[in-house]
Scaffold this active site. Structure first.
Site, PDB file in Angstrom:
ATOM      1  N   TYR A  25      28.620  21.012  12.249  1.00 15.13           N
ATOM      2  CA  TYR A  25      27.597  21.021  11.652  1.00 15.13           C
ATOM      3  C   TYR A  25      26.437  20.308  12.474  1.00 15.13           C
ATOM      4  O   TYR A  25      26.526  19.180  12.405  1.00 15.13           O
ATOM      5  CB  TYR A  25      27.650  20.592  10.200  1.00 15.13           C
ATOM      6  CG  TYR A  25      26.301  20.666   9.506  1.00 15.13           C
ATOM      7  CD1 TYR A  25      26.163  21.642   8.748  1.00 15.13           C
ATOM      8  CD2 TYR A  25      25.366  19.714   9.361  1.00 15.13           C
ATOM      9  CE1 TYR A  25      24.970  21.854   7.734  1.00 15.13           C
ATOM     10  CE2 TYR A  25      24.157  19.564   8.483  1.00 15.13           C
ATOM     11  CZ  TYR A  25      24.037  20.924   7.571  1.00 15.13           C
ATOM     12  OH  TYR A  25      22.988  21.010   7.055  1.00 15.13           O
ATOM     13  N   THR A  85      21.603  16.934  13.341  1.00 13.35           N
ATOM     14  CA  THR A  85      20.848  15.675  13.918  1.00 13.35           C
ATOM     15  C   THR A  85      20.715  15.518  15.383  1.00 13.35           C
ATOM     16  O   THR A  85      21.575  16.223  16.013  1.00 13.35           O
ATOM     17  CB  THR A  85      21.757  14.318  13.467  1.00 13.35           C
ATOM     18  OG1 THR A  85      21.772  14.298  11.980  1.00 13.35           O
ATOM     19  CG2 THR A  85      21.026  13.134  14.091  1.00 13.35           C
ATOM     20  N   GLN A 128      35.175 -18.013  -7.000  1.00 15.81           N
ATOM     21  CA  GLN A 128      35.845 -16.774  -6.193  1.00 15.81           C
ATOM     22  C   GLN A 128      35.747 -15.861  -7.523  1.00 15.81           C
ATOM     23  O   GLN A 128      35.211 -14.488  -7.138  1.00 15.81           O
ATOM     24  CB  GLN A 128      37.433 -16.828  -6.362  1.00 15.81           C
ATOM     25  CG  GLN A 128      38.099 -15.976  -5.395  1.00 15.81           C
ATOM     26  CD  GLN A 128      38.120 -16.201  -3.991  1.00 15.81           C
ATOM     27  OE1 GLN A 128      37.314 -16.854  -3.458  1.00 15.81           O
ATOM     28  NE2 GLN A 128      38.660 -15.315  -3.290  1.00 15.81           N
ATOM     29  N   GLU A 163      23.585  12.223   5.223  1.00 17.03           N
ATOM     30  CA  GLU A 163      23.360  12.600   3.932  1.00 17.03           C
ATOM     31  C   GLU A 163      22.198  11.975   3.189  1.00 17.03           C
ATOM     32  O   GLU A 163      22.193  11.878   1.788  1.00 17.03           O
ATOM     33  CB  GLU A 163      24.766  13.015   2.926  1.00 17.03           C
ATOM     34  CG  GLU A 163      25.651  13.741   3.276  1.00 17.03           C
ATOM     35  CD  GLU A 163      25.110  15.263   3.090  1.00 17.03           C
ATOM     36  OE1 GLU A 163      24.425  15.665   2.389  1.00 17.03           O
ATOM     37  OE2 GLU A 163      25.213  15.973   4.098  1.00 17.03           O
TER      38      GLU A 163
END
Lengths: 639, 639
Positions: B112, B115, B305, B399
């Protein structure tokens, strides 16, 4: 902005024959090397650096600069930074005479073997034993359990011939606690481990280059014997009687102040590197906002980018100034120790512990934030940020775990608070607590956004907040019948109080710095803006602290936020100059995105082709694993 | 806690012949491989997985499970997850018939390619061109600038034979914006790039294994011609006239909702993995607090913690439940789209965008926090956490960049607020804004710490805070004459309002979940405790928001903090069970520190010896680079 010359050493570096160095100390291929090749590359660089150090007759300090310029963790860091200082600091005159000349010439190479598989922070829980045998006048060094294996010491895994080993001193049936011993690990003839010694590397760590150039090691002893005179700092008589030496215990704190002071300076440098990369790239990168076909908006012009980036820029300067002040503090402590004045030691110790913790935690997170500010390309190794992150983060753990250190600060604060009524005046960075009444009652007088620009207003707000948080903790602690139970139960709140105190120190030292003369036209003005950014972004981030302690009103908090936004606009025009002032060379910065000339895309494109995967057009493995898929032969393929 | 079986798929995995898989899909050596070897290893695993998928006749969903179990990013992720869905979603019937059968059989492998070097978030700014040539009825695909180079697409660098390429459609002198085109990249005979195509790998990324198993690629076109019918979703007549297809644009949003929903579920899984490792190791690790020679305190018993770990445990569950709800939302959206009802789309889109952003940002930070919670040993690659971090963080960028997405949410919130008076009722996750008057006036009625346990109290506080922050932003925005200037200037505040809204969604969906039947004895009680931990830790973290908007008083904030401390003590006894319930196998977890049987130290010791550096006792490079130092021959050594 020459007055802000961030690294004085840069000038000295010019003498290291930079062009040749770029080849010898090339960094761009580091992430592509296998572990073995990376390690061999590190040995080569260390040897070359040592050769140059001898040839150029560099001083110890200059040699340290050269190594930091090489910028690749190596066994030499531990030899010079831990092994030699341990002998110097804890050894007797006699031991100095015997070991230091060899160590200085690197006829022996040493490391610092303290941490074990089962014990890090709790040094007193170390399990390795050194049992005195009066028959032979020797110590028997032994690893009685799996968890007693030495684990993590840098330089131990494959290189060191010697180590300062920390072990429990046992004489007769008595356990005298943990002490240091000089132990030879490997033959000086063929480098093989001596009898009774099991030694190796502990394996891969975070990142791909980063600390994988270091042979962090494991070490086990099976009844290894060493002469009595290799125990550091103490004396055991032939008869097995253990006698305290007369070296005062407090000297250890002096060393701690020194080491932690350098860590704070290093934090400033690492943060400045990340900020330099992110700022420069934010000025190159454009996205959205094109009008009438013109260029898009530089991402540095987005307020969201500024509100994340500029506070980090301000922090880099703030940490630099507090680091400078810590240098002064160390000399002050040293002078007092020489005069047998131990009165300021606890405060100095708490202060450096807190600043080590706070600055390294902030820097670690900030490097990752800078990577995010570079968008997708920040994820590429050649952005420099992934490796900078991976190599930096251990700083949060070594030389005192950051949480453990903050709890020490909190303990000191609670002690200071409890003594307030006693007439004992709080000193140094806790002096503000002496104005208890005022700090509990004062009201912030900010009415307009610009009132937040006054240093006195900022300082009082930070002092009041820190003090009131400490007082609130002390009050809650007093409800517990057992103070230790209370300290444990309230420890998350105590951490927050400690952080508030540390932030106050940084803010106040920055303000003090601005009261001095600062050369360079307009420099002071820029530093004032950054000081305000530093303080007000903290105020916004910890708004809950300030408001719930009634140090400021919600309205004043909103005004601070408004002022902060205005300040970002004032930082913007000078942002590039402010990072250029750090004066990093492209080679040292090691970032395609942060390169000085801004030719980012061209360099990204060129760097890509250097990846080994691009050696061939068709990748290794195509015939065995891709072709059978494409040709529908996968069911019968031998995989 | 069988009812909490975190991965239904685990059961299916049993059928994949686990023992064999552990050998074929071994993960423990990943960080030690060179880039080339890692990549070849990935090709091998992908081929093996495909073979098993065919042999076992796995469904598409089961095949997806198997690939996620392999847990190593590979070109197949993009082929199945992006290439095929792009053709399915944007292609015509005719294109489906031609391309999908080949793609399903993997006779072609696709990626795909969207970009570019210069454009990520701003898709409309992509520069690659697809110029229609009416003479030949073809498109000419071209890369006119350096920044138009495709950059990042996974599977592109070395493997894909085809790509869906996004390019600007040019007919005549007209630019029709960005569209998708199916382009063959490599020969199906010998895998060499086709004429006019320059393709390669973009180089090393964060971490040592992580995404370096993926051939993220670069791609340049030099006037590459493709037939007209390879443009997706649109139709260009022979005469060069561009005609809109009748596929509604809104369908794209449906796909986005789907993809982002899976990202939220994945965030929960990744976070659960990190929390599982940190929780188990925190129960094994002991440090300090030994009394009368007994064992030291388990670090999980320290409040510091707990206060860092348990909120992350709670977040893992919270994200799981909001992910489940998003699945429902997607089916709802799909049904409405089929009925041509687009009314809920904007809200659903804003909601999924916000949750994608918020859950992935939190998870990325949380993985690193879990690493820190494991102390020094968390820095070892075999703790599993460094690689989990490095492989997870791109999720914050792909995304939809997380900051860009939050600004979209903020925009939607401002629009919703502006329409409040208009009679248009806010829907879905913004429905609470319909109760504007109540939310502006309501006062929190908490008087004792335990009042904070009431879901209605929590919900109202979160609703009021989110609403008041949105209203404050809207009010400040109205002061600007140009709304876009205002939006830009106030964007940092708008981000905070968007986050408050997203946190409210997660809290409210968790509370809704608890109103349902939950099988398993005592399970619901545990989930209620975690829900309170989730909400109250957020309240403490964002105390400034709650107090400055007058949603709660400082006193109520202190009570919430007190209650939170009590809740930690209630989580502690069940902490291990709560992470065991995630049901991860040791192989999948891939962590020495997080192994199920807790035999951590033994495994650390064994793993260390596997490092290639330990193949020989004396390291490669010793003779050339260490021996000359020790023997004082460095000045004459050839380095």
């Amino acid at each position: 902005m020459e007055a802000l010359d961030y690294h004085a050493e840069e000038r000295r570096k010019a003498e290291f024959d930079l062009e040749e160095m770029k080849i010898v100390f090339r960094k761009d291929n580091r992430t592509m090397l296998s572990r073995k090749d990376l390690f061999k590359d590190t040995l080569r660089k260390a040897a070359h650096a040592w050769k140059r150090i001898i040839e150029l007759r560099l001083s110890e300090e200059e040699a340290h600069m050269l190594r930091s310029y090489v910028d690749q963790p190596a066994f030499t860091d531990l030899h010079w930074g831990m092994f030699i200082p341990a002998i110097k600091g804890q050894g007797t005159e006699e031991q100095h005479e015997k070991w230091l000349p060899m160590a200085y010439k690197m006829q022996i190479i040493g490391c610092y073997a303290q941490t074990e598989l089962g014990h890090g922070s709790n040094v007193q829980g170390l399990e390795t034993t050194a049992t005195f045998d009066p028959q032979t006048d020797e110590f028997v060094i032994h690893s009685p359990t799996l968890t007693s294996s030495k684990w993590w010491p840098g330089g131990l895994g494959k290189v060191s011939t010697h180590a300062v080993v920390y072990a429990r001193l046992i004489t007769g049936a008595q356990d005298h606690g943990v002490h240091g011993f000089i132990v030879q690990l490997r033959s000086l003839d063929d480098h093989s481990p001596l009898p009774g010694i099991t030694v190796g590397d502990i394996g891969m760590k975070f990142g791909s280059g980063a600390y994988n150039s270091m042979d962090n090691g494991l070490l086990r002893f099976d009844h290894v014997r060493i002469p009595r005179n290799q125990m550091l700092m103490r004396f055991v008589t032939r008869e097995g009687k253990f006698v305290q030496s007369d070296v005062p215990r407090q000297l250890v704190y002096g060393t701690m102040v020194y080491v932690r002071q350098t860590i704070v300076s290093d934090a400033s440098c690492a943060l400045a590197r990340a900020v330099c990369i992110a700022t420069r790239y934010s000025a190159v990168r454009r996205q959205f906002g094109s009008q009438n076909g013109g260029p898009e908006t530089q991402v540095i012009d987005y307020k969201t980018q500024q509100s994340r980036l500029f506070p980090l820029l301000a922090s880099a300067y703030a940490f630099r100034f507090v680091g400078e002040w810590l240098k002064w503090l160390y000399t002050d402590v040293t002078q007092r120790l020489q005069a047998n004045d131990f009165s300021t030691l606890p405060e100095a110790h708490a202060c450096t512990a807190g600043l080590k913790s706070m600055t390294t935690s902030v820097t670690a997170d900030a490097i990752e934030e800078c990577r995010k500010l570079c968008g997708g390309h920040g994820y590429l190794s050649n952005s420099g940020l992934p490796e900078l992150f991976a190599v930096y983060i251990p700083t949060c753990t070594y030389e005192g775990d950051n949480v453990v250190l903050l709890l020490q600060v909190a303990r000191f604060l609670m002690k200071t608070v409890s003594q307030l009524g006693s007439g004992k005046k709080p000193v140094g960075t806790t002096a503000y607590m002496g104005r208890a009444e005022h700090l509990m009652q004062c009201r912030c007088e900010v009415e307009r956004a610009e009132d937040w620009l006054k240093p006195s207003v900022i300082l009082e707000a930070f002092e009041a907040r820190a003090f009131r948080m400490s007082i609130a903790c002390a009050k809650n602690l007093s409800k517990f019948s057992n103070p230790e139970d209370g300290f444990s139960e309230l420890s998350p709140d105590l951490l927050e109080a400690a952080i508030a105190h540390c932030q106050l120190i940084v803010v106040s030292k920055y303000i003090e710095k601005l009261q001095q003369d600062i050369p360079g036209k307009g420099v002071k003005r820029q530093l004032e803006i950054l000081c305000n950014v530093y303080a007000l972004h903290l105020l916004h981030k910890h708004l809950g602290d300030f408001v719930t302690t009634s140090c400021i009103t919600p309205k004043q908090g909103a005004l601070a936020n408004e002022q902060l936004r205005l300040l970002y606009s004032q930082v913007r025009p000078n942002a590039i100059t402010l990072v250029d002032a750090f004066n990093y060379t492209d080679h040292y910065l090691g970032s395609v995105l942060g390169c000085y000339n801004g030719n980012v895309y061209q360099r990204l494109y060129e760097e890509a082709w250097k990846d080994p995967l691009n050696d061939t057009v068709v990748p290794d493995g195509y015939l065995e694993y891709v072709w059978p898929i494409l040709k529908q032969h996968i069911r019968t393929a031998r995989l």
